[in-house]
Write a protein that holds these residues in place. Sequence first.
Motif, PDB file in Angstrom:
ATOM      1  N   ALA A  57      -1.170  15.645  -6.984  1.00 45.75           N
ATOM      2  CA  ALA A  57      -1.664  15.515  -8.352  1.00 45.75           C
ATOM      3  C   ALA A  57      -0.978  14.395  -9.135  1.00 45.75           C
ATOM      4  CB  ALA A  57      -1.473  16.838  -9.094  1.00 45.75           C
ATOM      5  N   LEU A  58       0.028  13.746  -8.555  1.00 50.57           N
ATOM      6  CA  LEU A  58       0.821  12.766  -9.294  1.00 50.57           C
ATOM      7  C   LEU A  58       0.379  11.333  -8.986  1.00 50.57           C
ATOM      8  CD1 LEU A  58       4.426  14.267  -8.819  1.00 50.57           C
ATOM      9  CD2 LEU A  58       2.854  14.600 -10.737  1.00 50.57           C
ATOM     10  N   ASP A  59       0.063  10.563 -10.036  1.00 56.47           N
ATOM     11  CA  ASP A  59      -0.143   9.128  -9.826  1.00 56.47           C
ATOM     12  C   ASP A  59       1.206   8.422  -9.901  1.00 56.47           C
ATOM     13  OD1 ASP A  59       0.574   8.942 -12.517  1.00 56.47           O
ATOM     14  OD2 ASP A  59      -1.466   8.573 -13.225  1.00 56.47           O
ATOM     15  N   LEU A  60       1.212   7.101  -9.712  1.00 55.19           N
ATOM     16  CA  LEU A  60       2.474   6.357  -9.636  1.00 55.19           C
ATOM     17  C   LEU A  60       3.308   6.505 -10.898  1.00 55.19           C
ATOM     18  CD1 LEU A  60       4.344   4.414  -8.132  1.00 55.19           C
ATOM     19  CD2 LEU A  60       3.017   2.513  -9.081  1.00 55.19           C
ATOM     20  N   HIS A  61       2.669   6.411 -12.066  1.00 56.05           N
ATOM     21  CA  HIS A  61       3.416   6.453 -13.323  1.00 56.05           C
ATOM     22  C   HIS A  61       4.040   7.833 -13.555  1.00 56.05           C
ATOM     23  CE1 HIS A  61       1.643   2.595 -13.881  1.00 56.05           C
ATOM     24  NE2 HIS A  61       0.433   3.066 -14.101  1.00 56.05           N
ATOM     25  N   ALA A  62       3.265   8.873 -13.336  1.00 53.30           N
ATOM     26  CA  ALA A  62       3.797  10.228 -13.512  1.00 53.30           C
ATOM     27  C   ALA A  62       4.899  10.503 -12.489  1.00 53.30           C
ATOM     28  CB  ALA A  62       2.675  11.258 -13.370  1.00 53.30           C
ATOM     29  N   PHE A  63       4.677  10.068 -11.254  1.00 52.54           N
ATOM     30  CA  PHE A  63       5.687  10.280 -10.213  1.00 52.54           C
ATOM     31  C   PHE A  63       6.998   9.592 -10.581  1.00 52.54           C
ATOM     32  CE2 PHE A  63       7.965   9.170  -6.340  1.00 52.54           C
ATOM     33  CZ  PHE A  63       7.970  10.373  -5.651  1.00 52.54           C
ATOM     34  N   ASN A  64       6.911   8.354 -11.080  1.00 50.63           N
ATOM     35  CA  ASN A  64       8.124   7.619 -11.455  1.00 50.63           C
ATOM     36  C   ASN A  64       8.910   8.356 -12.539  1.00 50.63           C
ATOM     37  OD1 ASN A  64       7.878   5.500  -9.667  1.00 50.63           O
ATOM     38  ND2 ASN A  64       6.802   4.159 -11.098  1.00 50.63           N
ATOM     39  N   ILE A  79      11.595   4.141 -16.887  1.00 48.27           N
ATOM     40  CA  ILE A  79      11.100   3.002 -17.679  1.00 48.27           C
ATOM     41  C   ILE A  79       9.810   2.445 -17.073  1.00 48.27           C
ATOM     42  CG2 ILE A  79      11.611   0.625 -18.385  1.00 48.27           C
ATOM     43  CD1 ILE A  79      14.568   1.513 -18.590  1.00 48.27           C
ATOM     44  N   GLN A  80       9.799   2.318 -15.739  1.00 51.66           N
ATOM     45  CA  GLN A  80       8.579   1.830 -15.063  1.00 51.66           C
ATOM     46  C   GLN A  80       7.414   2.775 -15.310  1.00 51.66           C
ATOM     47  OE1 GLN A  80       9.641   1.274 -10.897  1.00 51.66           O
ATOM     48  NE2 GLN A  80       9.328  -0.937 -11.117  1.00 51.66           N
ATOM     49  N   GLY A  81       7.684   4.089 -15.220  1.00 52.12           N
ATOM     50  CA  GLY A  81       6.618   5.062 -15.405  1.00 52.12           C
ATOM     51  C   GLY A  81       6.057   5.046 -16.808  1.00 52.12           C
ATOM     52  N   ILE A  82       6.936   4.887 -17.802  1.00 53.50           N
ATOM     53  CA  ILE A  82       6.495   4.888 -19.197  1.00 53.50           C
ATOM     54  C   ILE A  82       5.749   3.602 -19.549  1.00 53.50           C
ATOM     55  CG2 ILE A  82       7.302   4.861 -21.585  1.00 53.50           C
ATOM     56  CD1 ILE A  82       9.550   6.740 -20.716  1.00 53.50           C
ATOM     57  N   ASN A  83       6.282   2.461 -19.062  1.00 51.64           N
ATOM     58  CA  ASN A  83       5.706   1.168 -19.397  1.00 51.64           C
ATOM     59  C   ASN A  83       4.545   0.764 -18.501  1.00 51.64           C
ATOM     60  OD1 ASN A  83       7.620   0.889 -21.407  1.00 51.64           O
ATOM     61  ND2 ASN A  83       9.035  -0.289 -20.138  1.00 51.64           N
ATOM     62  N   GLY A  84       4.376   1.538 -17.393  1.00 47.55           N
ATOM     63  CA  GLY A  84       3.361   1.171 -16.407  1.00 47.55           C
ATOM     64  C   GLY A  84       1.954   1.264 -16.917  1.00 47.55           C
ATOM     65  N   GLY A 117       0.774  -1.234   0.000  1.00 49.07           N
ATOM     66  CA  GLY A 117       0.000   0.000   0.000  1.00 49.07           C
ATOM     67  C   GLY A 117       0.806   1.285   0.000  1.00 49.07           C
ATOM     68  N   ILE A 118       1.991   1.262  -0.606  1.00 51.17           N
ATOM     69  CA  ILE A 118       2.800   2.484  -0.641  1.00 51.17           C
ATOM     70  C   ILE A 118       2.577   3.202  -1.969  1.00 51.17           C
ATOM     71  CG2 ILE A 118       5.129   3.452  -0.601  1.00 51.17           C
ATOM     72  CD1 ILE A 118       5.969   1.350   1.313  1.00 51.17           C
ATOM     73  N   THR A 119       1.852   4.286  -1.916  1.00 52.44           N
ATOM     74  CA  THR A 119       1.670   5.162  -3.073  1.00 52.44           C
ATOM     75  C   THR A 119       2.816   6.178  -3.076  1.00 52.44           C
ATOM     76  OG1 THR A 119       0.375   6.748  -1.797  1.00 52.44           O
ATOM     77  CG2 THR A 119      -0.832   4.942  -2.866  1.00 52.44           C
ATOM     78  N   PRO A 120       2.989   6.908  -4.174  1.00 53.58           N
ATOM     79  CA  PRO A 120       4.015   7.966  -4.157  1.00 53.58           C
ATOM     80  C   PRO A 120       3.813   8.951  -3.012  1.00 53.58           C
ATOM     81  CG  PRO A 120       3.268   7.576  -6.392  1.00 53.58           C
ATOM     82  CD  PRO A 120       2.383   6.748  -5.503  1.00 53.58           C
ATOM     83  N   GLN A 121       2.544   9.246  -2.715  1.00 57.05           N
ATOM     84  CA  GLN A 121       2.265  10.200  -1.637  1.00 57.05           C
ATOM     85  C   GLN A 121       2.707   9.650  -0.285  1.00 57.05           C
ATOM     86  OE1 GLN A 121       0.013   9.510  -4.165  1.00 57.05           O
ATOM     87  NE2 GLN A 121       0.481  11.464  -5.161  1.00 57.05           N
ATOM     88  N   VAL A 122       2.460   8.365  -0.039  1.00 56.30           N
ATOM     89  CA  VAL A 122       2.869   7.745   1.228  1.00 56.30           C
ATOM     90  C   VAL A 122       4.386   7.645   1.311  1.00 56.30           C
ATOM     91  CG1 VAL A 122       2.823   5.602   2.581  1.00 56.30           C
ATOM     92  CG2 VAL A 122       0.713   6.477   1.552  1.00 56.30           C
ATOM     93  N   ALA A 123       5.042   7.265   0.196  1.00 54.66           N
ATOM     94  CA  ALA A 123       6.503   7.164   0.187  1.00 54.66           C
ATOM     95  C   ALA A 123       7.137   8.509   0.514  1.00 54.66           C
ATOM     96  CB  ALA A 123       6.994   6.667  -1.179  1.00 54.66           C
ATOM     97  N   VAL A 124       6.608   9.559  -0.081  1.00 53.09           N
ATOM     98  CA  VAL A 124       7.140  10.904   0.165  1.00 53.09           C
ATOM     99  C   VAL A 124       6.824  11.352   1.586  1.00 53.09           C
ATOM    100  CG1 VAL A 124       6.903  13.337  -0.481  1.00 53.09           C
ATOM    101  CG2 VAL A 124       7.090  11.592  -2.262  1.00 53.09           C
ATOM    102  N   GLY A 125       5.603  11.086   2.060  1.00 54.84           N
ATOM    103  CA  GLY A 125       5.228  11.469   3.410  1.00 54.84           C
ATOM    104  C   GLY A 125       6.079  10.795   4.466  1.00 54.84           C
TER     105      GLY A 125
END
Length: 275
Positions: A101-108, A270-275, A45-53
């Motif tokens: 405003a960032l989802d996982l792919h955009a954040f990556n 690569i993960q963000g683009i291919n996600g 359950g780690i989203t970009p927001q949680v990882a940053v927080g």
Amino acid sequence: MEWIVVLLGIGLIAGAIGSVIGLGGGIIIVPALLFFSTNTDILDGITPQVAVGVSTVIMIFTGLSSTLAYMKHKTVDYKSGLIFFAGCGPGGIIGAYANKALDLHAFNVYFGSFVILVSIILMIKDRLKPLSLKENIKIRKKFVDKDGNEHTYGFNPITAIIISFAVGFCSGIFGIGGGSLIVPTMILLFLFPPHVAVATSMFIVFLSSLTNSITHITLGNVNWPYAFALIPGAWFGAKIGAFINTKLKSATLVNFLRILLLFIGLRLIIQGING
């Protein structure tokens, strides 16, 4: 229990590396959390927001631990640190809100690009010559190192605040300490002695992480069990890094970090683009 051991290890490594060269450690913690969340069953359950927080909370402890260690060596420039924080603090708060405003792919993609930028900065900073100190510098200081050599450095407060605002924004949106940009700026533009730049950067990381973390806590971005598991490793890692910084030249670690960050950045993109 496996996740606790993993997080303790991440905190220890991030704290040590971040403290040695003034990065703060977030640039290791955030991609590590995202990696273990998306590629293993250890963390959930780690989203970009949680990882940053979570990272911003940990930066409080790496920043404080490093600052206390550097205080003993009298290498922290508190007045300069507070001036830089005047820009970093507001920038970090705005960055924390922009992170929503960032989802996982955009954040990556964005974070991967930022990590590569940091890697490039680490690659070229030793080849760049510091600018000469201009006569109209408003704040001018002197520092005598342990070998008795006197260093003169200085800056204009407005310039420092503008630069540190941009650094603070990156810190708030990506969960990194900001030292990756502040330290080269201090050394190349303002002629800070390297040890003073690193120590003062960790003081700024501590202060800016306080404001950043409050914002992320308010937004509900902190997974407290994960944060509490990271804190002990980050605390002792930062002390180890500060000790290494005062005893050894960190060239070997910086060379390793350049390659590691380049790999991490490319992988995230690569993960963000291919996600």
